[in-house]
Design a protein around this motif. Structure first.
Motif, PDB file in Angstrom:
ATOM      1  N   SER A   1     -17.170  -0.745  16.102  1.00 11.43           N
ATOM      2  CA  SER A   1     -18.514  -0.229  15.835  1.00 11.43           C
ATOM      3  C   SER A   1     -18.796   1.020  16.672  1.00 11.43           C
ATOM      4  CB  SER A   1     -19.571  -1.298  16.089  1.00 11.43           C
ATOM      5  OG  SER A   1     -19.575  -1.691  17.427  1.00 11.43           O
ATOM      6  N   LYS A   2     -18.229   1.119  17.875  1.00 10.73           N
ATOM      7  CA  LYS A   2     -18.397   2.350  18.665  1.00 10.73           C
ATOM      8  C   LYS A   2     -17.704   3.528  17.994  1.00 10.73           C
ATOM      9  CE  LYS A   2     -19.124   0.638  23.309  1.00 10.73           C
ATOM     10  NZ  LYS A   2     -18.579   0.549  24.666  1.00 10.73           N
ATOM     11  N   SER A   3     -16.523   3.299  17.437  1.00  6.96           N
ATOM     12  CA  SER A   3     -15.827   4.393  16.758  1.00  6.96           C
ATOM     13  C   SER A   3     -16.556   4.795  15.480  1.00  6.96           C
ATOM     14  CB  SER A   3     -14.393   3.995  16.440  1.00  6.96           C
ATOM     15  OG  SER A   3     -14.361   3.000  15.441  1.00  6.96           O
ATOM     16  N   PHE A   4     -17.182   3.842  14.816  1.00  6.87           N
ATOM     17  CA  PHE A   4     -17.947   4.140  13.611  1.00  6.87           C
ATOM     18  C   PHE A   4     -19.209   4.934  13.948  1.00  6.87           C
ATOM     19  CE2 PHE A   4     -21.096   2.849  10.391  1.00  6.87           C
ATOM     20  CZ  PHE A   4     -20.454   3.334   9.263  1.00  6.87           C
ATOM     21  N   GLN A   5     -19.872   4.591  15.048  1.00  2.00           N
ATOM     22  CA  GLN A   5     -21.120   5.244  15.415  1.00  2.00           C
ATOM     23  C   GLN A   5     -20.915   6.563  16.136  1.00  2.00           C
ATOM     24  OE1 GLN A   5     -23.309   2.381  17.666  1.00  2.00           O
ATOM     25  NE2 GLN A   5     -23.581   0.998  15.932  1.00  2.00           N
ATOM     26  N   SER A   6     -19.712   6.887  16.519  1.00  2.00           N
ATOM     27  CA  SER A   6     -19.481   8.132  17.263  1.00  2.00           C
ATOM     28  C   SER A   6     -19.712   9.364  16.389  1.00  2.00           C
ATOM     29  CB  SER A   6     -18.071   8.159  17.837  1.00  2.00           C
ATOM     30  OG  SER A   6     -17.119   8.211  16.799  1.00  2.00           O
ATOM     31  N   ASN A   7     -19.636   9.226  15.065  1.00  2.00           N
ATOM     32  CA  ASN A   7     -19.843  10.357  14.167  1.00  2.00           C
ATOM     33  C   ASN A   7     -21.296  10.525  13.736  1.00  2.00           C
ATOM     34  OD1 ASN A   7     -17.111  10.961  14.198  1.00  2.00           O
ATOM     35  ND2 ASN A   7     -16.699   9.515  12.548  1.00  2.00           N
ATOM     36  N   TRP A   8     -22.165   9.660  14.179  1.00  6.67           N
ATOM     37  CA  TRP A   8     -23.562   9.753  13.806  1.00  6.67           C
ATOM     38  C   TRP A   8     -24.234  10.885  14.565  1.00  6.67           C
ATOM     39  CZ3 TRP A   8     -25.692   4.056  13.783  1.00  6.67           C
ATOM     40  CH2 TRP A   8     -25.031   3.342  12.784  1.00  6.67           C
ATOM     41  N   SER A   9     -25.187  11.530  13.938  1.00  4.16           N
ATOM     42  CA  SER A   9     -25.955  12.568  14.633  1.00  4.16           C
ATOM     43  C   SER A   9     -27.285  11.972  15.078  1.00  4.16           C
ATOM     44  CB  SER A   9     -26.201  13.757  13.705  1.00  4.16           C
ATOM     45  OG  SER A   9     -26.929  13.327  12.568  1.00  4.16           O
ATOM     46  N   ASN A  10     -27.850  12.547  16.134  1.00  2.00           N
ATOM     47  CA  ASN A  10     -29.107  12.045  16.664  1.00  2.00           C
ATOM     48  C   ASN A  10     -30.257  12.413  15.731  1.00  2.00           C
ATOM     49  OD1 ASN A  10     -27.929  10.988  18.920  1.00  2.00           O
ATOM     50  ND2 ASN A  10     -28.152  12.861  20.096  1.00  2.00           N
ATOM     51  N   VAL A  11     -31.227  11.550  15.644  1.00  5.66           N
ATOM     52  CA  VAL A  11     -32.398  11.781  14.834  1.00  5.66           C
ATOM     53  C   VAL A  11     -33.440  12.462  15.712  1.00  5.66           C
ATOM     54  CG1 VAL A  11     -34.258  10.715  13.502  1.00  5.66           C
ATOM     55  CG2 VAL A  11     -31.923   9.790  13.379  1.00  5.66           C
ATOM     56  N   LEU A  12     -33.926  13.615  15.252  1.00  2.00           N
ATOM     57  CA  LEU A  12     -34.944  14.334  16.014  1.00  2.00           C
ATOM     58  C   LEU A  12     -36.319  13.883  15.552  1.00  2.00           C
ATOM     59  CD1 LEU A  12     -33.367  17.890  15.923  1.00  2.00           C
ATOM     60  CD2 LEU A  12     -33.285  16.202  17.766  1.00  2.00           C
ATOM     61  N   ARG A  13     -37.191  13.575  16.499  1.00  2.00           N
ATOM     62  CA  ARG A  13     -38.531  13.128  16.172  1.00  2.00           C
ATOM     63  C   ARG A  13     -39.495  14.297  16.228  1.00  2.00           C
ATOM     64  NH1 ARG A  13     -40.213   7.642  18.858  1.00  2.00           N
ATOM     65  NH2 ARG A  13     -41.581   7.753  17.071  1.00  2.00           N
ATOM     66  N   ARG A  14     -40.419  14.331  15.310  1.00  2.00           N
ATOM     67  CA  ARG A  14     -41.454  15.369  15.320  1.00  2.00           C
ATOM     68  C   ARG A  14     -42.683  14.837  16.025  1.00  2.00           C
ATOM     69  NH1 ARG A  14     -42.232  16.869   9.272  1.00  2.00           N
ATOM     70  NH2 ARG A  14     -41.064  14.976   8.885  1.00  2.00           N
ATOM     71  N   ASN A  15     -43.270  15.644  16.857  1.00  2.00           N
ATOM     72  CA  ASN A  15     -44.529  15.274  17.513  1.00  2.00           C
ATOM     73  C   ASN A  15     -45.681  15.654  16.599  1.00  2.00           C
ATOM     74  OD1 ASN A  15     -43.219  14.361  19.756  1.00  2.00           O
ATOM     75  ND2 ASN A  15     -43.271  16.336  20.754  1.00  2.00           N
ATOM     76  N   ARG A  16     -46.621  14.790  16.468  1.00  2.00           N
ATOM     77  CA  ARG A  16     -47.790  15.072  15.617  1.00  2.00           C
ATOM     78  C   ARG A  16     -48.951  15.509  16.457  1.00  2.00           C
ATOM     79  NH1 ARG A  16     -47.963  10.573  10.894  1.00  2.00           N
ATOM     80  NH2 ARG A  16     -45.895  10.969  10.157  1.00  2.00           N
TER      81      ARG A  16
END
Length: 61
Positions: free
Chosen positions: A46-61
């Protein structure tokens, strides 16, 4: 009477502590005997699978 309860408390602490320690030893021996190198197989996968994920950027309202 106080000595009896003190001895009973010490015996209870000893029995509970010994039981917990034996559980830790049994778990360690079972991992060494039956786990082998496949103990972290699913964690590594699961670590090798998740290593290709990109971070989700949050927008401030």
């Amino acid at each position: 009477m106080v000595m009896f309860f003190r001895d009973l408390l010490l015996l209870a602490v000893f029995v509970i502590g010994l039981t917990a320690f034996m559980g830790i030893l049994a778990h360690w021996f079972s991992l060494k005997l039956f786990g082998g190198r496949s103990v972290f197989k699913f964690v590594d996968h699961s670590k090798s699978f998740q290593s290709n994920w990109s971070n989700v950027l949050r927008r401030n309202r």
